[in-house]
Design a protein around this motif. Structure first.
Motif, PDB file in Angstrom:
ATOM      1  N   ILE A  40       0.836  -1.201   0.000  1.00 54.33           N
ATOM      2  CA  ILE A  40       0.000   0.000   0.000  1.00 54.33           C
ATOM      3  C   ILE A  40       0.873   1.254   0.000  1.00 54.33           C
ATOM      4  CG2 ILE A  40      -1.644   1.344   1.375  1.00 54.33           C
ATOM      5  CD1 ILE A  40      -2.795  -1.365   2.306  1.00 54.33           C
ATOM      6  N   GLU A  41       1.905   1.247   0.837  1.00 52.01           N
ATOM      7  CA  GLU A  41       2.806   2.402   0.913  1.00 52.01           C
ATOM      8  C   GLU A  41       3.513   2.635  -0.419  1.00 52.01           C
ATOM      9  OE1 GLU A  41       5.320   1.370   4.142  1.00 52.01           O
ATOM     10  OE2 GLU A  41       3.782   1.735   5.672  1.00 52.01           O
ATOM     11  N   TYR A  42       3.898   1.537  -1.072  1.00 54.28           N
ATOM     12  CA  TYR A  42       4.562   1.675  -2.369  1.00 54.28           C
ATOM     13  C   TYR A  42       3.610   2.280  -3.408  1.00 54.28           C
ATOM     14  CZ  TYR A  42       6.890   0.580  -6.725  1.00 54.28           C
ATOM     15  OH  TYR A  42       7.459   0.686  -7.971  1.00 54.28           O
ATOM     16  N   LEU A  43       2.390   1.773  -3.466  1.00 51.69           N
ATOM     17  CA  LEU A  43       1.422   2.281  -4.442  1.00 51.69           C
ATOM     18  C   LEU A  43       1.125   3.749  -4.206  1.00 51.69           C
ATOM     19  CD1 LEU A  43      -1.036  -0.768  -4.508  1.00 51.69           C
ATOM     20  CD2 LEU A  43       0.531  -0.072  -6.326  1.00 51.69           C
ATOM     21  N   ASN A  44       0.926   4.133  -2.967  1.00 51.48           N
ATOM     22  CA  ASN A  44       0.605   5.528  -2.668  1.00 51.48           C
ATOM     23  C   ASN A  44       1.782   6.446  -2.983  1.00 51.48           C
ATOM     24  OD1 ASN A  44      -1.415   7.401  -1.391  1.00 51.48           O
ATOM     25  ND2 ASN A  44       0.338   7.777  -0.039  1.00 51.48           N
ATOM     26  N   ARG A  45       2.988   5.927  -2.865  1.00 52.51           N
ATOM     27  CA  ARG A  45       4.181   6.732  -3.129  1.00 52.51           C
ATOM     28  C   ARG A  45       4.443   6.880  -4.627  1.00 52.51           C
ATOM     29  NH1 ARG A  45       7.262   3.769  -0.486  1.00 52.51           N
ATOM     30  NH2 ARG A  45       8.403   2.674  -2.130  1.00 52.51           N
ATOM     31  N   THR A  46       4.130   5.898  -5.424  1.00 53.85           N
ATOM     32  CA  THR A  46       4.561   5.895  -6.826  1.00 53.85           C
ATOM     33  C   THR A  46       3.452   6.208  -7.833  1.00 53.85           C
ATOM     34  OG1 THR A  46       4.215   3.497  -6.897  1.00 53.85           O
ATOM     35  CG2 THR A  46       6.436   4.268  -6.370  1.00 53.85           C
ATOM     36  N   PRO A  48       0.403   8.236  -9.650  1.00 53.68           N
ATOM     37  CA  PRO A  48       0.013   9.655  -9.728  1.00 53.68           C
ATOM     38  C   PRO A  48      -1.380   9.876  -9.113  1.00 53.68           C
ATOM     39  CG  PRO A  48      -0.301   8.596 -11.854  1.00 53.68           C
ATOM     40  CD  PRO A  48       0.371   7.573 -10.973  1.00 53.68           C
ATOM     41  N   TYR A  49      -1.605  11.071  -8.616  1.00 52.44           N
ATOM     42  CA  TYR A  49      -2.911  11.413  -8.060  1.00 52.44           C
ATOM     43  C   TYR A  49      -3.952  11.451  -9.176  1.00 52.44           C
ATOM     44  CZ  TYR A  49      -6.719  14.163  -6.116  1.00 52.44           C
ATOM     45  OH  TYR A  49      -7.962  14.604  -5.716  1.00 52.44           O
ATOM     46  N   ASN A  51      -8.229  12.305  -9.337  1.00 57.49           N
ATOM     47  CA  ASN A  51      -9.317  12.743  -8.460  1.00 57.49           C
ATOM     48  C   ASN A  51     -10.454  11.738  -8.338  1.00 57.49           C
ATOM     49  OD1 ASN A  51     -10.382  13.041 -11.002  1.00 57.49           O
ATOM     50  ND2 ASN A  51     -10.934  15.200 -10.796  1.00 57.49           N
ATOM     51  N   LYS A  52     -10.519  10.775  -9.245  1.00 57.93           N
ATOM     52  CA  LYS A  52     -11.545   9.727  -9.129  1.00 57.93           C
ATOM     53  C   LYS A  52     -10.975   8.429  -8.545  1.00 57.93           C
ATOM     54  CE  LYS A  52     -14.243  11.501 -13.034  1.00 57.93           C
ATOM     55  NZ  LYS A  52     -14.792  11.183 -14.382  1.00 57.93           N
ATOM     56  N   TYR A  53      -9.678   8.420  -8.274  1.00 59.58           N
ATOM     57  CA  TYR A  53      -8.984   7.286  -7.660  1.00 59.58           C
ATOM     58  C   TYR A  53      -8.968   6.037  -8.553  1.00 59.58           C
ATOM     59  CZ  TYR A  53      -9.271  10.502  -3.780  1.00 59.58           C
ATOM     60  OH  TYR A  53      -9.170  11.638  -3.020  1.00 59.58           O
ATOM     61  N   TYR A  54      -8.653   4.861  -7.963  1.00 59.88           N
ATOM     62  CA  TYR A  54      -8.362   3.655  -8.734  1.00 59.88           C
ATOM     63  C   TYR A  54      -9.188   2.467  -8.227  1.00 59.88           C
ATOM     64  CZ  TYR A  54      -4.048   6.125 -10.116  1.00 59.88           C
ATOM     65  OH  TYR A  54      -3.141   7.034 -10.593  1.00 59.88           O
ATOM     66  N   TRP A  55      -9.672   1.672  -9.172  1.00 62.52           N
ATOM     67  CA  TRP A  55     -10.344   0.420  -8.806  1.00 62.52           C
ATOM     68  C   TRP A  55      -9.304  -0.643  -8.402  1.00 62.52           C
ATOM     69  CZ3 TRP A  55     -15.046   0.960  -7.629  1.00 62.52           C
ATOM     70  CH2 TRP A  55     -15.993   1.590  -8.427  1.00 62.52           C
ATOM     71  N   ILE A  56      -9.638  -1.458  -7.371  1.00 70.90           N
ATOM     72  CA  ILE A  56      -8.808  -2.606  -7.001  1.00 70.90           C
ATOM     73  C   ILE A  56      -9.680  -3.869  -7.020  1.00 70.90           C
ATOM     74  CG2 ILE A  56      -7.167  -1.240  -5.656  1.00 70.90           C
ATOM     75  CD1 ILE A  56      -8.550  -2.256  -3.118  1.00 70.90           C
ATOM     76  N   ILE A  98      -9.181   2.556  -4.107  1.00 68.20           N
ATOM     77  CA  ILE A  98      -8.107   2.886  -3.174  1.00 68.20           C
ATOM     78  C   ILE A  98      -7.779   4.361  -3.317  1.00 68.20           C
ATOM     79  CG2 ILE A  98      -6.301   2.153  -4.817  1.00 68.20           C
ATOM     80  CD1 ILE A  98      -4.617   1.321  -2.385  1.00 68.20           C
ATOM     81  N   TYR A  99      -7.679   5.064  -2.157  1.00 73.07           N
ATOM     82  CA  TYR A  99      -7.326   6.485  -2.164  1.00 73.07           C
ATOM     83  C   TYR A  99      -5.815   6.615  -2.387  1.00 73.07           C
ATOM     84  CZ  TYR A  99     -11.826   7.361   0.240  1.00 73.07           C
ATOM     85  OH  TYR A  99     -13.154   7.456   0.594  1.00 73.07           O
ATOM     86  N   ILE A 100      -5.424   7.162  -3.513  1.00 75.08           N
ATOM     87  CA  ILE A 100      -4.006   7.400  -3.795  1.00 75.08           C
ATOM     88  C   ILE A 100      -3.716   8.897  -3.680  1.00 75.08           C
ATOM     89  CG2 ILE A 100      -2.195   7.296  -5.548  1.00 75.08           C
ATOM     90  CD1 ILE A 100      -2.863   4.585  -4.317  1.00 75.08           C
ATOM     91  N   LYS A 101      -2.771   9.221  -2.791  1.00 75.62           N
ATOM     92  CA  LYS A 101      -2.341  10.607  -2.536  1.00 75.62           C
ATOM     93  C   LYS A 101      -3.506  11.489  -2.091  1.00 75.62           C
ATOM     94  CE  LYS A 101       1.919  10.785  -5.253  1.00 75.62           C
ATOM     95  NZ  LYS A 101       2.095   9.361  -5.502  1.00 75.62           N
ATOM     96  N   ARG A 102      -4.473  10.928  -1.433  1.00 76.42           N
ATOM     97  CA  ARG A 102      -5.562  11.709  -0.828  1.00 76.42           C
ATOM     98  C   ARG A 102      -5.003  12.461   0.374  1.00 76.42           C
ATOM     99  NH1 ARG A 102     -10.291  10.472   2.663  1.00 76.42           N
ATOM    100  NH2 ARG A 102     -12.199  11.336   1.756  1.00 76.42           N
ATOM    101  N   LEU A 103      -5.505  13.649   0.639  1.00 82.70           N
ATOM    102  CA  LEU A 103      -4.977  14.467   1.729  1.00 82.70           C
ATOM    103  C   LEU A 103      -5.164  13.769   3.076  1.00 82.70           C
ATOM    104  CD1 LEU A 103      -6.064  18.066   0.621  1.00 82.70           C
ATOM    105  CD2 LEU A 103      -3.804  16.985   0.464  1.00 82.70           C
ATOM    106  N   SER A 104      -6.263  13.039   3.217  1.00 82.01           N
ATOM    107  CA  SER A 104      -6.480  12.279   4.456  1.00 82.01           C
ATOM    108  C   SER A 104      -6.696  10.816   4.099  1.00 82.01           C
ATOM    109  CB  SER A 104      -7.687  12.823   5.234  1.00 82.01           C
ATOM    110  OG  SER A 104      -8.880  12.662   4.482  1.00 82.01           O
TER     111      SER A 104
END
Length: 309
Positions: A40-46, A48-49, A51-56, A98-104
């Motif tokens: 999860i940490e790797y995905l959130n770090r790598t 791109p943001y 605004n509609k996020y990503y399906w898992i 999954i929330y990627i690079k969401r502020l919270s």
């Protein structure tokens, strides 16, 4: 994006959940299956943001959140829901983003209607059929993969069966084993038996378990007179009928376990001028009978007369 032994990819276009899975299965392996916090940490770090996020690859099937790639139920320990999620707000929120690079709560999950359009987050597996042999399952991990071995197997590719200590036959006994995965390894079974005159004390069969020990205790072969102990003294051994010397003969016996009891040995002989007709020795057997028939002493003249006929 390369991650050790396998790759993550995402679509440029937004898709409904079913379309996103078809995209991933067409060009890669499937929608991503999140397996640990490191991933999860790797995905959130790598990633791109967006605004509609990503399906898992999680979906509610028959009321149960399920990893679609393996058809395994999402366990409570493996959940990564955002606060107050899943809430199925407005009903039919049966797919997961999954929330990627969401502020919270970046990296957390949220249930959404499957008809919404988001980017497809895919992975291409490094695990191939039989990579972990017939006795393990391949699991993707960051920078590598690992084999999760079935119970009773070990090794980098689950190629070795767990071993148990080597067994041997008990004194006065015999051992007969079967070894489906190698001598004295997981699933080996050993049957015990005793020689005539002895009885088995303990389990007749033992099996090598997945943790490397044998079921049951080691059996022993005991003579019957050792099996019957009452109030600190032994009940008499199995006995045979009392023998006596034949007419014109003599009897010489040894009694290791009591007079005319199991394992007693009796030797017959004849007085001068007479010959023994029949077996010279008799033994008292475990069933309480003597070997052979009782011999007789015949005069030599009588013996010669019998032989002449």
């Amino acid at each position: 994006m390369q991650v050790g032994a396998w790759t993550y990819s995402y679509s440029e276009k937004d898709y409904e959940w079913d379309e996103a899975r078809t995209y991933c299965q067409t060009f890669f392996t499937d929608l991503v299956a999140i397996q640990n916090k490191e991933e999860i940490e790797y995905l959130n770090r790598t990633l791109p943001y967006h605004n509609k996020y990503y399906w898992i690859g999680i979906r509610k099937l028959k009321g149960t959140w399920t990893w679609v790639g393996t058809n395994k139920t999402l366990t409570k320990e493996a959940t990564n829901w955002a606060t107050r999620e899943p809430n199925n707000r407005g009903s039919n929120q049966d797919c997961v983003e999954i929330y990627i690079k969401r502020l919270s709560e970046a990296g957390k999950w949220n249930d959404e209607p499957c008809t919404k359009k988001k980017k497809a987050l895919c992975y291409k597996a490094s695990c191939q059929p039989l990579l972990c042999g017939l006795h393990g399952e391949c699991v993707e991990v960051i920078q590598s993969y690992r084999c999760e071995c079935h119970p009773g197997f070990e090794g980098d590719n689950c190629e070795n069966a767990v071993t148990c200590p080597v067994l041997s036959a008990p004194k006065h006994g015999e051992l007969n084993c079967s070894h489906p995965h190698g001598n004295f390894t997981f699933s080996s079974t050993c049957d015990f038996s005793c020689q005539p005159g002895f009885e088995l004390m303990g389990p007749q069969s033992r099996e090598c378990t997945a943790v490397g020990n044998w079921t049951g205790d080691s059996p022993q072969c005991k003579a019957p007179w050792l099996l019957l102990k009452v109030c600190s003294f032994y009940i008499s051994a199995i006995s045979c009928s009392v023998l006596s010397a034949p007419e014109h003969g003599e009897l010489n016996c040894s009694h290791p376990h009591g007079n005319f009891a199991f394992a007693s040995m009796c030797d017959f002989s004849c007085q001068p001028g007479f010959e023994l007709m029949g077996p010279q020795s008799h033994e008292c057997m475990a069933m309480g009978n003597w070997t052979g028939e009782i011999p007789q002493c015949k005069g030599r003249a009588a013996v010669r007369a019998l032989e002449s006929h």
